[in-house]
Design a protein around this motif. Structure first.
Motif, PDB file in Angstrom:
ATOM      1  N   ASP A 248       0.638  -1.233  -0.082  1.00  0.00           N
ATOM      2  CA  ASP A 248       0.392   0.169   0.335  1.00  0.00           C
ATOM      3  C   ASP A 248       0.878   1.206  -0.171  1.00  0.00           C
ATOM      4  O   ASP A 248       2.186   1.298   0.860  1.00  0.00           O
ATOM      5  CB  ASP A 248      -0.969   0.570   1.309  1.00  0.00           C
ATOM      6  CG  ASP A 248      -1.880  -1.129   1.439  1.00  0.00           C
ATOM      7  OD1 ASP A 248      -2.580  -1.531  -0.180  1.00  0.00           O
ATOM      8  OD2 ASP A 248      -2.285  -1.176   2.147  1.00  0.00           O
ATOM      9  N   VAL A 249       0.489   2.152  -0.976  1.00  0.00           N
ATOM     10  CA  VAL A 249       1.385   3.278  -0.792  1.00  0.00           C
ATOM     11  C   VAL A 249       0.569   4.454   0.514  1.00  0.00           C
ATOM     12  O   VAL A 249      -0.059   4.821   0.425  1.00  0.00           O
ATOM     13  CB  VAL A 249       0.786   4.040  -2.060  1.00  0.00           C
ATOM     14  CG1 VAL A 249       1.501   5.418  -2.163  1.00  0.00           C
ATOM     15  CG2 VAL A 249       1.300   3.113  -3.579  1.00  0.00           C
ATOM     16  N   THR A 250       1.732   5.049   1.261  1.00  0.00           N
ATOM     17  CA  THR A 250       1.354   5.359   2.363  1.00  0.00           C
ATOM     18  C   THR A 250       2.645   7.139   1.763  1.00  0.00           C
ATOM     19  O   THR A 250       3.623   6.650   1.540  1.00  0.00           O
ATOM     20  CB  THR A 250       2.025   4.938   3.902  1.00  0.00           C
ATOM     21  OG1 THR A 250       2.847   4.619   3.706  1.00  0.00           O
ATOM     22  CG2 THR A 250       1.238   4.018   3.616  1.00  0.00           C
ATOM     23  N   LEU A 251       1.850   8.160   2.988  1.00  0.00           N
ATOM     24  CA  LEU A 251       3.049   8.822   2.958  1.00  0.00           C
ATOM     25  C   LEU A 251       4.841   8.984   3.654  1.00  0.00           C
ATOM     26  O   LEU A 251       6.050   9.147   3.555  1.00  0.00           O
ATOM     27  CB  LEU A 251       2.787   9.954   3.879  1.00  0.00           C
ATOM     28  CG  LEU A 251       1.356  11.057   3.139  1.00  0.00           C
ATOM     29  CD1 LEU A 251       0.760  11.952   3.309  1.00  0.00           C
ATOM     30  CD2 LEU A 251       2.039  11.644   2.178  1.00  0.00           C
ATOM     31  N   GLU A 252       4.232   7.674   4.186  1.00  0.00           N
ATOM     32  CA  GLU A 252       5.937   7.157   4.803  1.00  0.00           C
ATOM     33  C   GLU A 252       6.806   6.488   3.904  1.00  0.00           C
ATOM     34  O   GLU A 252       8.084   6.676   3.899  1.00  0.00           O
ATOM     35  CB  GLU A 252       6.302   6.364   6.279  1.00  0.00           C
ATOM     36  CG  GLU A 252       5.065   6.904   7.310  1.00  0.00           C
ATOM     37  CD  GLU A 252       3.300   7.318   7.576  1.00  0.00           C
ATOM     38  OE1 GLU A 252       3.284   7.535   6.554  1.00  0.00           O
ATOM     39  OE2 GLU A 252       3.404   8.546   8.069  1.00  0.00           O
ATOM     40  N   MET A 253       5.675   5.830   2.957  1.00  0.00           N
ATOM     41  CA  MET A 253       6.772   4.961   1.679  1.00  0.00           C
ATOM     42  C   MET A 253       7.390   6.431   1.011  1.00  0.00           C
ATOM     43  O   MET A 253       8.312   6.217   0.266  1.00  0.00           O
ATOM     44  CB  MET A 253       6.199   3.852   1.414  1.00  0.00           C
ATOM     45  CG  MET A 253       6.527   3.195   0.301  1.00  0.00           C
ATOM     46  SD  MET A 253       5.934   3.956  -1.958  1.00  0.00           S
ATOM     47  CE  MET A 253       4.634   2.822  -1.673  1.00  0.00           C
ATOM     48  N   LEU A 254       6.528   7.055   0.618  1.00  0.00           N
ATOM     49  CA  LEU A 254       6.340   7.984  -0.132  1.00  0.00           C
ATOM     50  C   LEU A 254       8.140   8.432   0.203  1.00  0.00           C
ATOM     51  O   LEU A 254       9.293   9.775  -0.925  1.00  0.00           O
ATOM     52  CB  LEU A 254       5.441   8.747  -1.004  1.00  0.00           C
ATOM     53  CG  LEU A 254       4.949   8.371  -1.223  1.00  0.00           C
ATOM     54  CD1 LEU A 254       3.868   9.951  -1.397  1.00  0.00           C
ATOM     55  CD2 LEU A 254       4.779   8.098  -2.394  1.00  0.00           C
TER      56      LEU A 254
END
Length: 309
Positions: A248-254
């Motif tokens: 899942d894309v999250t702001l933390e991943m980005l």
């Protein structure tokens, strides 16, 4: 028309890729802040590239390369096409054709058409394929047809309403001394206003490696920079295993992808400015163009041989 009967593997893949009932909308302020932070750091590095009079093109391979052994990054790999490594390229092209194929789906026909189109292109693997004798071509076609069959058995049929796109190019910014670029094998869904609906998928014919996830996160970052709307998910689809590996894309991943991209770009800029490259022995020493003269690489390969002998 009768509903399509899915295999258990197709049902499993579909369940992983299906959107949740609740729409996914990222906080606009937080996305804007991340884009602004990245843009500020990027523009500073781009100005240093401009000062050298050069330019930089960074894609997933070059990003992984510069974060690995910088000496290998500067010298390149001693890559040559052979029947084994050509399989992945032909498989990808055949599956790309499959997505929008309107005739009867016959895997062998898709593979043959993929080979013909790659030869016609006249670059990349094309000249190698054009020079293959019939027996070698048969050796190539076998695993390619196998991969297409596996895709058909394990990936659900692509509904046109999903807006499937193959070989989807991503570039940012539009112009300048530094270009970040990517090409996703398959993208399904499209953004609707601020809602995140896209899934970016890379197709893999071999095993899973840690950098595969890094590559997909890089694509998610590029999509966010390009449109201002992050994708909702990224996924590697492994044909041999018939398995999708999603995130899942999250702001933390980005944000993690942002730091990794800036770290790699910063190193590339320093090398362009004349800094001496750092040697970091790794598994790719096996096919490095310097593997016969690099003491660190020779020692590393010898250690690996002893470890797994």
């Amino acid at each position: 028309m009768e509903p399509v009967q899915l295999t258990p593997a197709q049902e499993s893949t579909l369940e992983v890729l299906r959107r949740d009932a609740e729409p996914l909308v990222f906080e606009r302020d937080r996305v804007d802040t991340l884009i602004a932070e990245f843009t500020d750091a990027f523009e500073h590095l781009a100005s240093r590239v401009e000062a050298t009079g050069g330019d930089l093109f960074i894609n997933k391979s070059r990003l992984t390369s510069v974060l690995g052994c910088e000496e290998q990054h500067l010298n390149g790999d001693s890559f040559e096409w052979n029947t084994r490594n050509a399989v992945g390229t032909v498989c990808h092209r055949a599956i790309e054709l499959l997505v929008h194929w309107r005739a009867e789906i016959i895997p062998a026909d898709l593979v043959d058409e993929a080979i013909a189109r790659l030869i016609e292109a006249g670059s990349g693997v094309g000249p190698f394929l054009a020079g293959l004798r019939e027996a070698a071509l048969a050796d190539l076609r076998g695993p390619c047809i196998d991969a297409v069959v596996k895709f058909l058995e394990t990936f659900p049929p692509l509904d046109r309403r999903w807006a499937p796109v193959v070989e989807s190019s991503l570039r940012w910014p539009a112009r300048g001394a530094v270009t970040l670029a990517g090409k996703a094998d398959l993208v399904i869904g499209r953004s609707a206003g601020p809602e995140s609906r896209k899934v970016i998928i890379d197709l893999k014919t071999g095993g899973a490696y840690p950098n595969h996830l890094d590559d997909l996160r890089f694509y998610a970052l590029l999509e966010t920079l390009r449109t201002g709307v992050p994708p909702r998910k990224v996924a590697g689809f492994y044909l041999d295993a018939g398995r999708v590996v999603p995130e899942d894309v999250t702001l933390e991943m980005l944000r993690s992808a942002m730091h990794r991209t800036l770290d790699g770009l910063g190193s590339a800029v320093e090398l362009l400015e004349g800094r001496s490259p750092v040697k970091r022995p790794q598994s790719s020493c096996r096919w490095c163009s310097l593997n016969g003269e690099c003491e660190e690489g020779i020692a590393h390969l010898a250690e690996l041989a002893d470890r797994y002998d």
